[in-house]
Design a protein around this motif. Structure first.
Motif, PDB file in Angstrom:
ATOM      1  N   LEU A  57     -13.540  32.432 -20.007  1.00 31.90           N
ATOM      2  CA  LEU A  57     -14.685  32.255 -19.114  1.00 31.90           C
ATOM      3  C   LEU A  57     -14.966  30.782 -18.837  1.00 31.90           C
ATOM      4  O   LEU A  57     -15.240  30.390 -17.702  1.00 31.90           O
ATOM      5  CB  LEU A  57     -15.910  32.934 -19.732  1.00 31.90           C
ATOM      6  N   GLN A  58     -14.881  29.958 -19.895  1.00 31.01           N
ATOM      7  CA  GLN A  58     -15.194  28.532 -19.707  1.00 31.01           C
ATOM      8  C   GLN A  58     -14.189  27.873 -18.767  1.00 31.01           C
ATOM      9  O   GLN A  58     -14.549  26.983 -17.998  1.00 31.01           O
ATOM     10  CB  GLN A  58     -15.193  27.816 -21.070  1.00 31.01           C
ATOM     11  N   LEU A  90     -15.290  28.811 -15.409  1.00 29.89           N
ATOM     12  CA  LEU A  90     -16.515  28.070 -15.063  1.00 29.89           C
ATOM     13  C   LEU A  90     -16.206  26.635 -14.676  1.00 29.89           C
ATOM     14  O   LEU A  90     -16.783  26.103 -13.726  1.00 29.89           O
ATOM     15  CB  LEU A  90     -17.469  28.079 -16.258  1.00 29.89           C
ATOM     16  N   HIS A  91     -15.293  26.023 -15.412  1.00 28.45           N
ATOM     17  CA  HIS A  91     -14.960  24.637 -15.087  1.00 28.45           C
ATOM     18  C   HIS A  91     -14.163  24.549 -13.795  1.00 28.45           C
ATOM     19  O   HIS A  91     -14.260  23.549 -13.079  1.00 28.45           O
ATOM     20  CB  HIS A  91     -14.225  23.985 -16.249  1.00 28.45           C
ATOM     21  N   LEU A 126     -16.897  24.723 -11.388  1.00 27.27           N
ATOM     22  CA  LEU A 126     -17.658  23.473 -11.422  1.00 27.27           C
ATOM     23  C   LEU A 126     -16.995  22.402 -10.552  1.00 27.27           C
ATOM     24  O   LEU A 126     -17.672  21.612  -9.889  1.00 27.27           O
ATOM     25  CB  LEU A 126     -17.748  23.004 -12.876  1.00 27.27           C
ATOM     26  N   ARG A 177     -26.142  27.531  -9.568  1.00 24.25           N
ATOM     27  CA  ARG A 177     -26.023  28.791 -10.344  1.00 24.25           C
ATOM     28  C   ARG A 177     -25.566  29.934  -9.429  1.00 24.25           C
ATOM     29  O   ARG A 177     -24.740  30.749  -9.826  1.00 24.25           O
ATOM     30  CB  ARG A 177     -27.371  29.145 -10.964  1.00 24.25           C
ATOM     31  N   VAL A 178     -26.138  29.970  -8.253  1.00 23.52           N
ATOM     32  CA  VAL A 178     -25.748  31.035  -7.311  1.00 23.52           C
ATOM     33  C   VAL A 178     -24.256  30.921  -7.006  1.00 23.52           C
ATOM     34  O   VAL A 178     -23.526  31.921  -7.018  1.00 23.52           O
ATOM     35  CB  VAL A 178     -26.584  30.928  -6.008  1.00 23.52           C
ATOM     36  N   LEU A 224     -21.893  29.447  -8.827  1.00 24.58           N
ATOM     37  CA  LEU A 224     -21.088  29.737 -10.019  1.00 24.58           C
ATOM     38  C   LEU A 224     -21.036  31.247 -10.263  1.00 24.58           C
ATOM     39  O   LEU A 224     -19.987  31.791 -10.638  1.00 24.58           O
ATOM     40  CB  LEU A 224     -21.670  29.016 -11.247  1.00 24.58           C
ATOM     41  N   ARG A 225     -22.156  31.917 -10.067  1.00 23.35           N
ATOM     42  CA  ARG A 225     -22.152  33.378 -10.279  1.00 23.35           C
ATOM     43  C   ARG A 225     -21.223  34.064  -9.280  1.00 23.35           C
ATOM     44  O   ARG A 225     -20.456  34.949  -9.640  1.00 23.35           O
ATOM     45  CB  ARG A 225     -23.576  33.935 -10.131  1.00 23.35           C
ATOM     46  N   ILE A 241     -17.538  33.376 -10.420  1.00 23.17           N
ATOM     47  CA  ILE A 241     -17.043  34.164 -11.553  1.00 23.17           C
ATOM     48  C   ILE A 241     -17.143  35.661 -11.246  1.00 23.17           C
ATOM     49  O   ILE A 241     -16.437  36.466 -11.853  1.00 23.17           O
ATOM     50  CB  ILE A 241     -17.790  33.834 -12.876  1.00 23.17           C
ATOM     51  N   GLY A 242     -18.011  36.015 -10.314  1.00 24.27           N
ATOM     52  CA  GLY A 242     -18.114  37.427  -9.921  1.00 24.27           C
ATOM     53  C   GLY A 242     -16.851  37.925  -9.254  1.00 24.27           C
ATOM     54  O   GLY A 242     -16.565  39.126  -9.257  1.00 24.27           O
ATOM     55  N   VAL A 251     -16.173  40.293 -16.083  1.00 18.35           N
ATOM     56  CA  VAL A 251     -17.286  41.206 -16.315  1.00 18.35           C
ATOM     57  C   VAL A 251     -16.747  42.595 -16.717  1.00 18.35           C
ATOM     58  O   VAL A 251     -15.832  43.059 -16.091  1.00 18.35           O
ATOM     59  CB  VAL A 251     -18.155  41.342 -15.055  1.00 18.35           C
TER      60      VAL A 251
END
Lengths: 346, 166
Positions: B101-102, B105-106, B109, B152-153, B155-156, B159-160, B166
């Motif tokens: 996950l990280q 995320l990166h 990012l 945040r929106v 990033l979600r 990853i979504g 998930v």
């Protein structure tokens, strides 16, 4: 305002109801109404006429209200879920979110995804950290080092400086050598003859004089004059005879003869006497030895000052002062608040 | 700030500042190592020059503020900044399957505009409040909040798209 009549009474009525009529005008108005009772009845109806606000409400007003989510251009449920993650929700917002979730169950998954967006810090070490560490000498330590350097410089000067600076330089001492005894008989005639020959010959050969002034003077003539003088002296048997100056032959003004000035002449006259008087003073008369080199003379002091100067940086400054001939005549020493400027003894 | 307090800042925050800089300089930049190191050195050099005027408790903020502005300048020079909200998110999605996950995320990012990216990192890595981030970056508190919420929106959404996550 003009007088009230049946053509303009409405304006008077309105001004009266607005309360802007003056006392005089009101008196006119009431006099007019007594004469016209029908218009007095009309004024009463004017005063009874009032508008009541209608009881109307706009049901969609709540939809026009804007929230922070609208400012961020984010859907309200998303805003609530992010706020829950960031700062937490108020009770009202919690109920609002719960209501939204009841309407749309996909928000549960969204909420879970939002919680995953929080970044976990990585452990990264900066290799160059040690190079950023700074060290600073404390002010007290600097002060102590300055005082120490200044004290060292002063002690050094006191121990070595006085001895060296106050000593008599070797070049000022004079070594006396015994003079050769003078010969008992000096053949002045021969010596003078030689000297004159040496002077006149190059003088004539160089043709420095014009033909008119050229010296027609031979060595034999001069010899004859000298012999004549000697004969005169011997015949008289005494030196007390008046000396007769030789006649000028015209060349004595143009000979290259360096005449000593009065100072040199006096010095040459006095020096032997001065030396004879001080012959017995051993301190004054140096031994016949090689003079010490400048390096040897100042070696201890110079090395010491150079060492202090190097160690102390700008704390101690030593400057030599020289005269026009390049002789070391004075020195200047600065150490902290201490400063010495001293002339050397000649 | 005394010399000891300055050195404490080196020991405590040099890694944090370095991480902050490291994550904001693109890895594909050939001179990335040099630039990253230079920015950290520069931040500490500036703080050292003014260390007598820096309050002891504000050392970390001073460092991050300096690093932030240097990075912003650097980013503007490099012209790498891209407004995500003006771009299509689909451009940044990919079909790879990630289990970490990280890492995802990166990846996400990296796609954020530099100003959003930096405030999110200050928030998540360093735990600063909106007000503190605002003071460090020169942005208003509400602007910081907007950046974080929008990030945040994004990033979600990013990853979504990953099926495994998930």
């Amino acid at each position: 305002m003009s007088r009230i009549d049946r053509n303009n009474y409405e304006i008077w009525f309105i001004d009266y109801m607005d309360g802007i009529l003056s006392d005089e005008s009101e008196k006119q108005l009431f006099a007019f109404l007594e004469k016209n009772p029908d218009l007095a009845e009309e004024l009463d109806k004017f005063e009874e006429l009032t508008l009541q606000p209608a009881d109307i409400s706009f049901d969609a007003a709540s939809r026009l209200q804007k929230s922070e989510a609208d400012v961020m251009q984010i859907a309200r449920p998303d805003f609530l879920m992010i706020k829950q993650l960031e700062d937490g929700l108020t009770e009202a917002e919690g109920q609002e979110l719960a209501e939204e979730i009841r309407k749309d169950e996909s928000l549960i998954r969204k909420g879970r995804e939002y919680r995953l967006t929080r970044l976990a810090p990585e452990l990264i070490e900066y290799a160059g950290k040690h190079s950023l560490i700074r060290k600073e000498i404390r002010p007290m330590l600097i002060q102590i080092s300055r005082i120490t350097a200044a004290a060292a410089a002063v002690i050094f000067v006191m121990i070595f400086g006085l001895k060296v600076f106050n000593s008599v330089p070797d070049e000022d001492t004079i070594a006396l050598h015994p003079l050769e005894p003078l010969p008992a008989d000096i053949n002045e005639t021969v010596e003078i003859e030689k000297d004159l020959k040496n002077i006149i010959e190059p003088y004539n050969s160089a043709k420095l004089l014009s033909s008119r002034q050229k010296v027609e003077y031979s060595v034999s003539d001069i010899q004859d004059d000298i012999k004549r003088q000697n004969t005169t002296i011997e015949s008289s048997g005494t030196m007390d005879a008046p000396m007769v100056p030789l006649p000028s032959r015209g060349f004595d003004q143009t000979l290259f003869v360096s005449v000593p000035n009065a100072y040199e002449a006096g010095l040459r006259h006095m020096m032997p006497m001065y030396l004879d008087l001080n012959r017995e003073k051993q301190n004054f008369i140096a031994e016949n030895r090689e003079p010490a080199s400048p390096e040897e003379t100042n070696s201890i002091l110079v090395r010491g000052i150079q060492f202090v100067d190097k160690v102390s940086g700008d704390l101690v400054n030593f400057d030599k002062l020289y005269d026009e001939d390049g002789n070391f005549v004075a020195y200047n020493l600065k150490a902290g608040g201490f400063e010495v400027e001293k002339k050397l003894r000649k | 700030m005394t010399v000891e307090e300055y050195n404490d800042c080196v020991k405590q925050y040099a890694d944090n500042v370095y991480r902050f800089v490291l994550k904001n300089i693109r890895d594909e930049d050939k001179a990335a190592d040099i630039v990253q190191d230079a920015i950290v050195q520069d931040a500490y050099e500036r703080m050292w020059r003014h260390h007598r005027n820096v309050q002891p408790g504000k050392g970390k903020s001073y460092l991050f503020s300096t690093a932030y502005h240097v990075l912003i300048d650097h980013t503007r020079r490099e012209k790498n900044s891209v407004r995500i909200e003006e771009a299509d998110l689909r451009e940044y999605t990919h079909s790879k399957q990630y289990s970490d996950l990280q890492e995802i995320l990166h990846q996400a990012l990296e796609q954020l505009p530099s100003d959003q990216k930096m405030v999110v990192m200050m928030r998540d890595y360093e735990g600063y409040s909106y007000q503190e981030i605002g003071e460090m970056t020169g942005l208003s508190e509400s602007q910081v909040k907007v950046y974080i919420y929008r990030a945040r929106v994004f990033l979600r959404k990013y990853i979504g798209k990953m099926e495994v996550v998930v």
